[in-house]
Design a protein around this motif. Structure first.
Motif: not given
Length: 122
Positions: A3-7, A13-17, A23-32
């Protein structure tokens, strides 16, 4: 699944990341911002954090220092992802516990390489 948290305060940027990471196979969470990221880490510590520097409420460097001060936050890999590209910022980030540093704008091969360099497995 890792799991990668995109901050980042930019929704774009969050959407692109997110798209690249998924696509690379990671689970993704987001924070502002850093404060939202700390709350997310308290709920569930991610394996890795993709971290912007300049954000409202709590900037990336403050978040990183706070994360590294917590016992549970010492193991998460952190990659700074920012427009701050001078040696002083890079030095501060690495001294605070960043594992890698990537400049915006970035592309998928560059992001994938930095994640590998930081030791972030899929």
């Amino acid at each position: 699944m890792t799991c990668v948290l995109v901050v980042d305060d930019s929704a774009v940027i969050r959407k692109v990341a997110r798209r690249m990471l998924e696509r690379m196979g990671y689970a993704v969470e987001e924070a502002e911002d850093g404060l939202d990221a700390l709350n997310a880490c308290q709920a569930r510590m991610p394996d890795a954090v993709l971290l912007d520097w300049n954000m409202p409420r709590m900037d990336g460097l403050t978040f990183l220092k706070t994360l590294r001060a917590a016992p549970a936050g010492r193991d998460a890999k952190v990659v700074f992802c920012t427009t701050e590209n001078d040696l002083d910022h890079i030095t501060q980030a690495m001294a605070a516990g960043a594992d890698e540093y990537i400049f915006k704008p970035f592309d998928e091969p560059a992001l994938e390489a930095k994640l590998a360099m930081a030791g972030i497995a899929r």
